[in-house]
Design a protein around this motif. Sequence first.
Motif, PDB file in Angstrom:
ATOM      1  N   ALA A   9       0.831  -1.086  -0.138  1.00 35.52           N
ATOM      2  CA  ALA A   9      -0.112  -0.032   0.029  1.00 35.52           C
ATOM      3  C   ALA A   9       0.824   1.162  -0.063  1.00 35.52           C
ATOM      4  CB  ALA A   9      -1.063   0.043   1.121  1.00 35.52           C
ATOM      5  N   ILE A  10       1.983   1.179   0.437  1.00 35.52           N
ATOM      6  CA  ILE A  10       3.005   2.140   0.796  1.00 35.52           C
ATOM      7  C   ILE A  10       3.898   2.045  -0.643  1.00 35.52           C
ATOM      8  CG2 ILE A  10       5.012   3.417   1.773  1.00 35.52           C
ATOM      9  CD1 ILE A  10       3.662   1.975   4.317  1.00 35.52           C
ATOM     10  N   VAL A  11       4.360   1.472  -0.966  1.00 35.01           N
ATOM     11  CA  VAL A  11       5.435   1.340  -2.393  1.00 35.01           C
ATOM     12  C   VAL A  11       4.788   0.938  -3.411  1.00 35.01           C
ATOM     13  CG1 VAL A  11       7.343   0.832  -0.605  1.00 35.01           C
ATOM     14  CG2 VAL A  11       6.464  -1.103  -1.649  1.00 35.01           C
ATOM     15  N   GLY A  12       3.695   0.493  -3.570  1.00 31.36           N
ATOM     16  CA  GLY A  12       3.108   0.006  -4.878  1.00 31.36           C
ATOM     17  C   GLY A  12       3.924  -1.275  -5.505  1.00 31.36           C
ATOM     18  N   HIS A  13       4.138  -1.414  -6.859  1.00 28.53           N
ATOM     19  CA  HIS A  13       4.785  -2.509  -7.377  1.00 28.53           C
ATOM     20  C   HIS A  13       6.309  -2.645  -7.464  1.00 28.53           C
ATOM     21  CE1 HIS A  13       0.749  -3.546  -8.686  1.00 28.53           C
ATOM     22  NE2 HIS A  13       0.710  -2.506  -9.369  1.00 28.53           N
ATOM     23  N   ARG A  14       6.769  -1.512  -6.668  1.00 28.38           N
ATOM     24  CA  ARG A  14       8.398  -1.652  -6.787  1.00 28.38           C
ATOM     25  C   ARG A  14       8.856  -2.749  -6.096  1.00 28.38           C
ATOM     26  NH1 ARG A  14       9.393   4.440  -4.272  1.00 28.38           N
ATOM     27  NH2 ARG A  14       9.232   3.206  -2.640  1.00 28.38           N
ATOM     28  N   PRO A  15      10.238  -3.092  -6.588  1.00 27.39           N
ATOM     29  CA  PRO A  15      10.927  -4.245  -5.998  1.00 27.39           C
ATOM     30  C   PRO A  15      11.141  -4.166  -4.563  1.00 27.39           C
ATOM     31  CG  PRO A  15      11.949  -3.562  -8.152  1.00 27.39           C
ATOM     32  CD  PRO A  15      10.858  -2.538  -7.723  1.00 27.39           C
ATOM     33  N   LEU A  16      10.858  -5.273  -3.884  1.00 20.09           N
ATOM     34  CA  LEU A  16      11.061  -5.348  -2.518  1.00 20.09           C
ATOM     35  C   LEU A  16      11.793  -6.762  -2.227  1.00 20.09           C
ATOM     36  CD1 LEU A  16       7.648  -4.460  -1.036  1.00 20.09           C
ATOM     37  CD2 LEU A  16       9.730  -2.974  -1.128  1.00 20.09           C
ATOM     38  N   ILE A  17      12.581  -6.781  -0.994  1.00 14.84           N
ATOM     39  CA  ILE A  17      13.043  -7.992  -0.515  1.00 14.84           C
ATOM     40  C   ILE A  17      12.196  -8.387   0.546  1.00 14.84           C
ATOM     41  CG2 ILE A  17      15.258  -8.911   0.525  1.00 14.84           C
ATOM     42  CD1 ILE A  17      16.849  -6.545  -0.602  1.00 14.84           C
ATOM     43  N   PHE A  18      11.941  -9.802   0.384  1.00 13.64           N
ATOM     44  CA  PHE A  18      11.203 -10.514   1.297  1.00 13.64           C
ATOM     45  C   PHE A  18      11.985 -11.694   1.691  1.00 13.64           C
ATOM     46  CE2 PHE A  18       7.388  -8.890  -0.989  1.00 13.64           C
ATOM     47  CZ  PHE A  18       7.129  -7.812   0.106  1.00 13.64           C
ATOM     48  N   VAL A  19      11.773 -12.131   3.117  1.00 11.96           N
ATOM     49  CA  VAL A  19      12.327 -13.240   3.747  1.00 11.96           C
ATOM     50  C   VAL A  19      11.291 -14.386   3.903  1.00 11.96           C
ATOM     51  CG1 VAL A  19      13.526 -14.462   5.473  1.00 11.96           C
ATOM     52  CG2 VAL A  19      14.108 -12.341   4.774  1.00 11.96           C
ATOM     53  N   GLY A  20      11.724 -15.536   3.298  1.00  9.92           N
ATOM     54  CA  GLY A  20      10.633 -16.678   3.251  1.00  9.92           C
ATOM     55  C   GLY A  20      11.289 -18.112   4.067  1.00  9.92           C
ATOM     56  N   ALA A  21      10.426 -18.923   4.200  1.00 11.91           N
ATOM     57  CA  ALA A  21      10.948 -20.258   4.483  1.00 11.91           C
ATOM     58  C   ALA A  21       9.914 -21.429   4.299  1.00 11.91           C
ATOM     59  CB  ALA A  21      10.847 -20.433   6.215  1.00 11.91           C
ATOM     60  N   VAL A  22      10.662 -22.580   3.685  1.00 13.32           N
ATOM     61  CA  VAL A  22      10.002 -23.445   3.347  1.00 13.32           C
ATOM     62  C   VAL A  22      10.505 -24.910   3.981  1.00 13.32           C
ATOM     63  CG1 VAL A  22       9.565 -22.698   0.877  1.00 13.32           C
ATOM     64  CG2 VAL A  22      11.474 -24.130   1.534  1.00 13.32           C
ATOM     65  N   VAL A  23       9.639 -25.989   4.097  1.00 13.48           N
ATOM     66  CA  VAL A  23      10.016 -26.899   4.942  1.00 13.48           C
ATOM     67  C   VAL A  23       9.587 -28.232   4.048  1.00 13.48           C
ATOM     68  CG1 VAL A  23       9.638 -28.438   6.913  1.00 13.48           C
ATOM     69  CG2 VAL A  23       9.352 -26.102   6.819  1.00 13.48           C
ATOM     70  N   ILE A  24      10.750 -29.244   3.645  1.00 16.46           N
ATOM     71  CA  ILE A  24      10.533 -30.364   3.351  1.00 16.46           C
ATOM     72  C   ILE A  24      10.126 -31.332   4.200  1.00 16.46           C
ATOM     73  CG2 ILE A  24      11.540 -32.486   1.921  1.00 16.46           C
ATOM     74  CD1 ILE A  24      13.441 -30.220   0.594  1.00 16.46           C
ATOM     75  N   ILE A  25       8.893 -31.914   4.128  1.00 14.56           N
ATOM     76  CA  ILE A  25       8.386 -32.901   5.155  1.00 14.56           C
ATOM     77  C   ILE A  25       8.355 -34.184   4.632  1.00 14.56           C
ATOM     78  CG2 ILE A  25       6.376 -33.335   6.440  1.00 14.56           C
ATOM     79  CD1 ILE A  25       5.436 -30.459   6.293  1.00 14.56           C
ATOM     80  N   LEU A  26       9.224 -35.214   5.245  1.00 12.93           N
ATOM     81  CA  LEU A  26       9.242 -36.731   4.963  1.00 12.93           C
ATOM     82  C   LEU A  26       8.391 -37.317   5.769  1.00 12.93           C
ATOM     83  CD1 LEU A  26      13.075 -36.442   4.868  1.00 12.93           C
ATOM     84  CD2 LEU A  26      11.779 -36.841   2.906  1.00 12.93           C
ATOM     85  N   ASP A  27       7.702 -38.321   5.139  1.00 14.07           N
ATOM     86  CA  ASP A  27       6.792 -39.238   6.065  1.00 14.07           C
ATOM     87  C   ASP A  27       7.506 -40.614   6.266  1.00 14.07           C
ATOM     88  OD1 ASP A  27       6.646 -40.895   3.844  1.00 14.07           O
ATOM     89  OD2 ASP A  27       4.630 -40.823   3.319  1.00 14.07           O
TER      90      ASP A  27
END
Length: 154
Positions: A9-27
């Motif tokens: 809402a503040i910066v519009g579509h400009r490029p940003l840096i985000f941090v994310g996390a994913v998890v490989i789950i093994l049965d």
Amino acid sequence: MGYIEELRAIVGHRPLIFVGAVVIILDEAGRILLQQRRQSHGAWGIPGGLMELGESTEETARREVYEETGLEIGKLHLINVYSGPQNFIKAANGDQFYVVTVAYYTKEFQGEILVDEAESITCEYFYPDQMPERVVASHRIILNEFLRDYYDFT
């Protein structure tokens, strides 16, 4: 409204840096849980998502896995941290961002899979030699490294 929506809402579509996390789950059979993602036009991916303010990457991983699958995960093992120009995304709405992704794996989880239909089409377990063809490109890199360096094929 979440952190990312507030930023947009503040910066519009400009490029940003985000941090994310994913998890490989093994049965217990050695299969890997993947989710078929709505936002990726039906491509398969590793459960996970973007960090909210004040979270650690581990907390992000646990929250996102729970939100997307209904599973509560146990001990997390770090695979790697992924960043750089190959992690640039331009969303259909014009939003641009770079993602720093922290990837984990775990064999510890509990609960029944409950698919979040807003984000996922389905969730399924796959043996490493039977992975779907359409996997999110950045997740394919993570899966390949995990299978090469951490997966026990015995």
